[in-house]
Scaffold this active site. Sequence first.
Site, short mmCIF file in Angstrom:
data_model
loop_
_atom_site.label_atom_id
_atom_site.label_comp_id
_atom_site.label_asym_id
_atom_site.label_seq_id
_atom_site.Cartn_x
_atom_site.Cartn_y
_atom_site.Cartn_z
N CYS A 154 0.83 -1.26 -0.13
CA CYS A 154 0.19 0.05 0.02
C CYS A 154 1.01 1.09 0.04
O CYS A 154 2.18 1.08 0.21
CB CYS A 154 -1.21 -0.12 1.17
SG CYS A 154 -0.22 0.07 2.60
N ASP A 193 9.11 32.74 -23.39
CA ASP A 193 8.10 32.72 -22.09
C ASP A 193 8.29 32.04 -21.04
O ASP A 193 7.49 31.88 -19.95
CB ASP A 193 6.65 32.62 -22.69
CG ASP A 193 6.22 33.60 -23.76
OD1 ASP A 193 6.33 34.82 -23.36
OD2 ASP A 193 5.50 33.22 -24.91
N ASP A 253 -0.07 33.79 -25.34
CA ASP A 253 0.99 34.51 -26.11
C ASP A 253 0.60 34.55 -27.53
O ASP A 253 -0.39 33.78 -28.11
CB ASP A 253 2.42 33.85 -26.06
CG ASP A 253 3.58 34.22 -26.61
OD1 ASP A 253 3.64 35.53 -26.84
OD2 ASP A 253 4.35 33.57 -27.24
N ASP A 276 5.62 30.14 -25.99
CA ASP A 276 6.75 29.32 -26.53
C ASP A 276 7.58 29.24 -25.23
O ASP A 276 7.70 29.58 -24.27
CB ASP A 276 7.48 30.02 -27.64
CG ASP A 276 8.00 31.22 -27.38
OD1 ASP A 276 8.71 31.57 -26.31
OD2 ASP A 276 7.45 32.15 -27.88
P1 ADP Z 1 5.43 37.41 -28.45
O1 ADP Z 1 4.84 37.83 -27.12
O2 ADP Z 1 4.26 37.75 -29.59
O3 ADP Z 1 5.94 35.96 -28.41
P2 ADP Z 1 7.99 38.15 -28.20
O4 ADP Z 1 8.11 38.34 -26.81
O5 ADP Z 1 8.85 37.05 -28.90
O6 ADP Z 1 6.42 38.35 -28.72
O7 ADP Z 1 8.60 39.55 -29.09
C1 ADP Z 1 8.30 40.90 -28.69
C2 ADP Z 1 8.55 41.71 -29.99
O8 ADP Z 1 10.12 41.91 -29.80
C3 ADP Z 1 8.46 41.49 -31.25
O9 ADP Z 1 7.28 41.61 -31.59
C4 ADP Z 1 9.37 41.94 -31.92
O10 ADP Z 1 8.96 43.25 -32.30
C5 ADP Z 1 10.61 42.01 -31.25
N1 ADP Z 1 11.65 40.83 -31.16
C6 ADP Z 1 11.77 39.80 -30.37
N2 ADP Z 1 12.77 39.30 -30.76
C7 ADP Z 1 13.13 39.71 -32.00
C8 ADP Z 1 14.00 39.28 -33.18
N3 ADP Z 1 14.79 38.11 -32.96
N4 ADP Z 1 14.16 39.89 -34.24
C9 ADP Z 1 13.37 41.10 -34.32
N5 ADP Z 1 12.53 41.66 -33.30
C10 ADP Z 1 12.31 40.78 -32.48
MG MG Z 2 6.74 34.90 -27.56
#
Ligand code: ADP
Ligand code: MG
Length: 741
Positions: A18, A636, A432, A632
Site C-alpha cells: 500500500c 516565455d 501568447d 513558447d
Molecule cells: P510574443 O509575445 O508575440 O511572442 P516576443 O516576446 O517573442 O513576442 O517578442 C516581442 C517583440 O520583440 C516582437 O514583436 C518583436 O518586435 C521584438 N523581437 C523579439 N525578438 C526579435 C528578433 N529576434 N528580431 C526582431 N525582433 C524581435
Molecule cells: Mg513569444
Amino acid sequence: MEGPKGAALDLGIQGMSCSACAARIEKSLGKLGGVQEAAVSYASRRAWIRYAPDETDAEAIKERVRRLGFGVSDPGDRSAEYAAMRLLRLRLLVSALLTLPLLWAMAGHYEALSFVPVPAFIRSGWVQLALATAIQFGVGLPFYQNAWSALRAGGANMDVLVALGTSAAYLYSHYVVFAHGAAGSHPDGMLPLYFDTGAVVITAVLLGKYMESRSAARALRESDGYAKLKAEEITVLRADEARRVPAASVRDGDIVLVGPGGLVPVDGIVTGGQSEVDESLLTGESRAVPKRPGSRVWAGTTNRGDTLRIRTETTGEGTLLSRIDALLRQAQASKTGIQRKVDRISARFVPLMLLASAMTYLAWALWLAPGDGSRAALSALAVLLVACPCALGLATPISLVIASGKLARRGIVVKEASALESLAKVEVVLLDKTGTLTEGRPCVAGMQPAPGWSAAAMLKLAAAAEAESPHPYAAAVREEARRRGLVPPPATGRLEWTGYGVAADCAEGRIAVGGRQLAQQERWSGMKRAEGFAAIREAGGETVLFVALGGECIGAISLGDRLKRESPEAVQALRTDGLDVWLATGDAAGPAAAAAKEAGIARWKAGMLPEDKLQLIRALQREGRVVAMAGDGWNDAPALAAADAGFAMAGGTDAALAAGHVALLRSSLTGIHAAVAASRLTMRNIKQNLGFAFLYNIVMVPVAACGLLEPWMAGAAMALSSVTVVGNALRLSGRLARELR
Ligand code: ADP
Ligand code: MG
C-alpha cells in the site's frame, strides 16, 4: 545546496502492499547519501530518483530498496510485475482451496445451512487447526514480513492491521481448541471456532489485492505504452549494405532505413526518400505528416509510405520519445497538494485504528458486555479488519497516473502532477501570440527602405543580425533573404534582448533589428518614414520590425503570420468552459488587436516584455485567481513557470519539454481545452475516490465497533473497498478516452 545536476534513475518496484510502503521507501532513499530527490509511486509501482553520481550509484540505491524488502526491476520491464501477480494468484488459489473446508465446517454453525452435510473429519478441531495454520503462516507469511519491515522502519501499514487481526483470530480459536479440548466437535450453541475468520480474511484480502493489481496493471498498461514504441533492432546502412543491428549499437550519424509500416527508431533528418509519417502516438496529431529530404523525424513514429533513409542525430535515452517517457514517469511519481494532505492523514491512520480497536475491546469488556470476553475480542477484531488505509492511499495517485498517461498519448505531456490539480480550478488563460495563437511561421509581407537604401541592402544586413536568433521573426527575415539570393555578411558580437530584438557587428557597423520599443530605447534617428509605413501595416494586423545601422534607421520590414486554423475554435471552447481568455503579447497594439479579434478574444495586452507577462500573472494570482499561461518554451519560460499551469507550445519540440508544467507537442490550443476537461474529470474522480474511502472508514469502523460485523465480513469489506477505488479510477480511464478523442 542544490548539488550538481544529478543523474536520474527509474525503477520498477515490486512487493509494495500500500502507499505506506511507498512512503517508507521514499523516506529511506532520501536518507541515503548522494540522493537528491526520491519519489515513489504506489499506484504505478515505480520509483524515480535523482542522485549525485560521484557520491552514490544506481546499484547502491537498488540495494537499499532490496534491503527494505522490495523487489527492483527495470521500469520498462513489466515481467517482474507479472511474476509478482502470478505469485499473488497462486497464493490466492492455495488460500481459497484451504479455506473451503473451513467454510464448509462453518456451514454447520448456521441454522439456515443445516441441510449441508458436513463430514466428521472436517468438524475435527485438529483438522481445522492444521488448515488454519497452513493459511496463517504459509500463505499469510508475506503479511508478517511486510508488517515487520514496516514496524521496524517506524511506520505502520495495511499489513500490520491484517497480520494483527488474523493472528488474533487464529490465537483466539487456538485457545478455544485447547481450553475446551474441542478435539472432536462442538455441539450447537457452544463456542464456534474462529479459524475460519483468519482464513477467510486472508483469502479475501488476497482476492482484493489480486483484483486491485489486475485492474491497476490494466489501467497502467493502457497509459504507459511508450515502452513498446522502442525498437530492439535497427536496420542501418554500413558500407552500403543494409544490416539489422541491436538498437544499442547505433551511433549518431548512422544512416537508418525505415521501410513501409516500420517504426522510426531514432531522431534524425531524412536524407533520402519521400513518405508520410504517422506521429500520432508522439504528438496526438492524427493526420500523417509528409516527409522529404531535410525533414525531421522522431523515434516512435510510424512510416506510412515508402522507405526513408534517415541520418541519425539522437538515439536511445536522448530521443524525444525517451525524454517524454522519463518526464511522464517523473510526473506520475510526483506528489500533488491533495496527495500530501492524504499522506499525512494516512500516516496516522493505522496507529489510530489500533487505538480504536483497543478502545472497542475495553468498552465491550468493561461496560457493554462485562464478562463476555469473546464479544469484546470479536468487535475489536472487526475494527482492525474493517479499517482500510489502502483505499485512501490509492485514491489520488491511481487517477492521476491514468489521466497523465491518457493525455500523453494525445501529445499533452504533463510534467508535474500538481498542474493537473490546478488546471481544474483555472479561471484565466493568458495566451501568447506568436507561435501560440498564430502559426509562428511568419513571412515577410512588405519592406520600406530608408532614402538612399535598397530593400535588398537593408534585408541583407537585417539577416546578418538575425543569423542565429531562434525567434520565428528571425527565421522569416533569413528566409526572405535566402529567397532573394542574398548572402548576409558575417557578423560578430551578437546580442539578443528577449522581447526587444537583436544586434550584431559587421563590416559596415553595428546593426540592430527589433520592435518599436528597441528603437525608442536606443533613440534611433530617421524613424519618420519607417513609422509611417508601420502605422499602415500594423493597422492591417502585420508586425513591423525596424532595422538600424549605427543608430540610424535604414528601413522597416513587415511580417504577416496566420492564425492557426483551430485557434478561434479552441478559444471558444475555453470560453464555454467558463474561462477568461486574454492575449498577452510582446508585439505592437495593431497586430495584437487584429489577432485577438480574429481569434475571438475580448481582452488583449500588447508590448508586454516577458517580465511584464510574469508581473501580470503575479498580479492576477494576488487577486486570488488561478492562472494558466500558454507560450513558447524559450522566451516565455519565466511566465510559464510562475503560472499555476504553464503550457509550453512545442514549435521546435525541444524547448517545450524544458519549460512550464505541461508540454503541448502538437502545438495546438485545443490541447489546453483537452487538458482542462481531463483535469476536471480527474479531480472529480479523485474526490469520489477520497469521499468513498473516507466514508467507508467513517461508517464501517463504528459499525464494527458496535459489534455488528463478523470479523470475516469486516475483512471482506476491507478488501472490496480498495477494489472499488481502482474500479472507479478505471471508469475515469473510459471517460477520458471518450473525452479526449
Ligand atoms: P510574443 O509575445 O508575440 O511572442 P516576443 O516576446 O517573442 O513576442 O517578442 C516581442 C517583440 O520583440 C516582437 O514583436 C518583436 O518586435 C521584438 N523581437 C523579439 N525578438 C526579435 C528578433 N529576434 N528580431 C526582431 N525582433 C524581435
Ligand atoms: Mg513569444
